[in-house]
Design an enzyme around this catalytic site. Structure first.
Site, mmCIF file in Angstrom:
data_model
loop_
_atom_site.group_PDB
_atom_site.id
_atom_site.type_symbol
_atom_site.label_atom_id
_atom_site.label_comp_id
_atom_site.label_asym_id
_atom_site.label_seq_id
_atom_site.Cartn_x
_atom_site.Cartn_y
_atom_site.Cartn_z
ATOM 1 N N ASP A 130 54.775 16.580 69.863
ATOM 2 C CA ASP A 130 53.959 17.799 69.927
ATOM 3 C C ASP A 130 54.776 18.951 69.357
ATOM 4 O O ASP A 130 55.815 19.316 69.907
ATOM 5 C CB ASP A 130 53.580 18.089 71.390
ATOM 6 C CG ASP A 130 52.562 19.221 71.507
ATOM 7 O OD1 ASP A 130 52.207 19.829 70.476
ATOM 8 O OD2 ASP A 130 52.103 19.494 72.646
ATOM 9 N N LYS B 37 41.399 19.618 77.822
ATOM 10 C CA LYS B 37 42.078 20.399 78.862
ATOM 11 C C LYS B 37 41.102 21.347 79.529
ATOM 12 O O LYS B 37 40.339 22.034 78.840
ATOM 13 C CB LYS B 37 43.214 21.243 78.267
ATOM 14 C CG LYS B 37 44.351 20.427 77.703
ATOM 15 C CD LYS B 37 45.513 21.277 77.218
ATOM 16 C CE LYS B 37 46.564 20.344 76.661
ATOM 17 N NZ LYS B 37 47.756 21.017 76.163
HETATM 18 C C1 MUC Z 1 50.830 21.207 75.321
HETATM 19 O O1 MUC Z 1 50.785 21.896 74.328
HETATM 20 O O2 MUC Z 1 50.449 20.048 75.225
HETATM 21 C C2 MUC Z 1 51.539 19.868 78.056
HETATM 22 C C3 MUC Z 1 52.504 18.979 78.233
HETATM 23 C C4 MUC Z 1 53.665 19.545 77.741
HETATM 24 O O3 MUC Z 1 54.769 19.027 77.709
HETATM 25 O O4 MUC Z 1 53.410 20.779 77.243
HETATM 26 C C5 MUC Z 1 52.087 21.087 77.552
HETATM 27 C C6 MUC Z 1 51.259 21.866 76.608
HETATM 28 MG MG MG Z 2 50.015 20.278 73.060
#
Ligand code: MUC
Ligand code: MG
Length: 375
Positions: free
Chosen positions: A199, A274
């Site tokens: 991510d 979410k």
């Molecule tokens: C995101 O952007 O996904 C959720 C899990 C994580 O590690 O950061 C968050 C936000």
């Molecule tokens: Mg994310």
């Protein structure tokens, strides 16, 4: 008029700051405690329901902060539904949307508390009120986000040997891309057989993504989340077209139209669901339907919620026809102390959906009291 007993008598809010087990870093923020607004709804018959509005590092991950969430619930959202039946989910959602534009985390927190209270009053799990569960567990990943590869490898190995997690999400974008590749290579080599998701939280440009996506593919990364800033649909579509790894849409799509625009623009092929984006439980279910109709696969995203918020997500996720990529509701485990009493079980690499009435969790009052923001 609301039927006696099910009317919303009170909506109370409190800000809590819960310490995490370690520093959690993202491209644009970092935290060592997580802040939430805990919403308590009390019905006419005395039934109590809890919900949670999550944030990440103040108004950084999204525009809402706990201070703004609490103020807007107290001043606008709570008065809009007070005296109404807690069972009128769609009407309450409409009234809340009319009272507060966007404010998705705030509305979702109240909505979660209403589902908890209504379910507890009726003796039914919230999932039953959302159509009924079709699964009782979901594969759950763990995020590695300290930025220190040695620490991250040790953490992942502990999760693996406890049979809690075997899929890991590596947060990228707070180091230089080259340093991130060195870190990622160490992690991937230390965890053979594990699925790795990355991510970037908007931390890259198109040029950076073009340079480094082939390396991610070489390392066998299975999914890459939100590489570019929201709004850059054409640029994201260009990198998606040359990427061997599917791209997951996170911050780029909160609303139904945003999901459709990203899907039509070919800016990704997986959508992260979410509550803080959808603004309520039925709307989360609708977001799943919209994404699925556009051909996107689904993933249960989080904002490091406590057991309360995780349970609200699981109520919805358990009812969806498909959740191809599992979920990331590791939030209760990254807190030094969760706000619930352990009803959510992490076993055999899955999170097990609680089955009790409402959200199926009970509050740990001692932890709640200790985490309550003073002053
Ligand atoms: C995101 O952007 O996904 C959720 C899990 C994580 O590690 O950061 C968050 C936000
Ligand atoms: Mg994310």
């Amino acid at each position: 008029e609301a039927p006696r007993g099910h009317e919303i008598a009170a909506v109370e809010t409190v800000i809590v700051d819960c310490p995490t087990t370690r520093r959690h870093r993202l491209s644009n923020t970092e935290i060592s405690f997580q802040s939430y607004v805990i919403v308590k709804v009390i019905l006419g018959d005395g039934t109590v329901g809890y919900g949670e509005a999550a944030t990440l590092g103040g108004p950084r991950w999204a525009e809402e902060s706990v201070e703004a969430i609490k103020a807007n619930i107290d001043a606008y959202i709570a008065p809009a539904i007070r005296g109404r039946s807690a069972l009128d989910f769609e009407r309450n959602a409409l009234l809340m949307a009319k009272a507060a534009n966007r404010n998705n985390a705030a509305r979702a927190g109240v909505d979660s508390a209403l589902f908890d209270a209504a379910g507890k009053a009726l003796g039914l799990p919230a999932s039953q009120l959302l159509g009924g569960a079709v699964r009782d567990r979901i594969e759950v990943l763990w995020a590695l986000a300290s930025g220190d590869a040695e620490q991250e490898i040790e953490e992942a190995k502990a999760k693996l040997s406890a049979r809690e997690h075997r899929r890991f999400k590596i947060k990228l974008g707070f180091h230089s891309p080259a340093d991130d590749m060195t870190r990622l290579t160490k992690i991937v080599e230390a965890l053979p057989g594990c699925e790795i998701v990355c991510d970037v939280n908007q931390g890259w440009t198109e040029a950076t993504a073009i340079r480094f996506l082939p390396r991610l593919a070489e390392l066998g990364v299975v999914l890459i989340e939100q590489p570019l800033r929201p709004g850059l649909i054409a640029a994201t579509a260009r990198i998606a077209a040359r990427s061997a790894i599917p791209i997951m849409i996170d911050e780029a799509a909160f609303t139904g139209p945003e999901i459709v625009a990203n899907a039509i623009g070919a800016a990704g092929s997986v959508y992260s669901l979410k509550l803080v984006k959808s603004g309520g439980l039925f709307n989360l279910k609708r977001a799943a339907g919209i994404a699925q109709a556009c051909g996107l696969e689904l993933y249960g995203g989080c904002l490091l919620e406590t057991g309360i918020g995780a349970a609200a997500h699981l109520a919805v996720l358990s009812t969806l026809p498909q959740v191809e990529w599992g979920c990331e509701h590791f939030g209760p485990k990254i807190l030094k102390a969760d706000l619930t009493q352990g009803e959510i079980v992490f076993r055999d690499f899955h999170i097990h959906c609680p089955t009790g009435p409402g959200l199926g969790v009970t509050i740990n009052e001692d932890v709640l009291r200790a985490a309550r923001r003073k002053g």
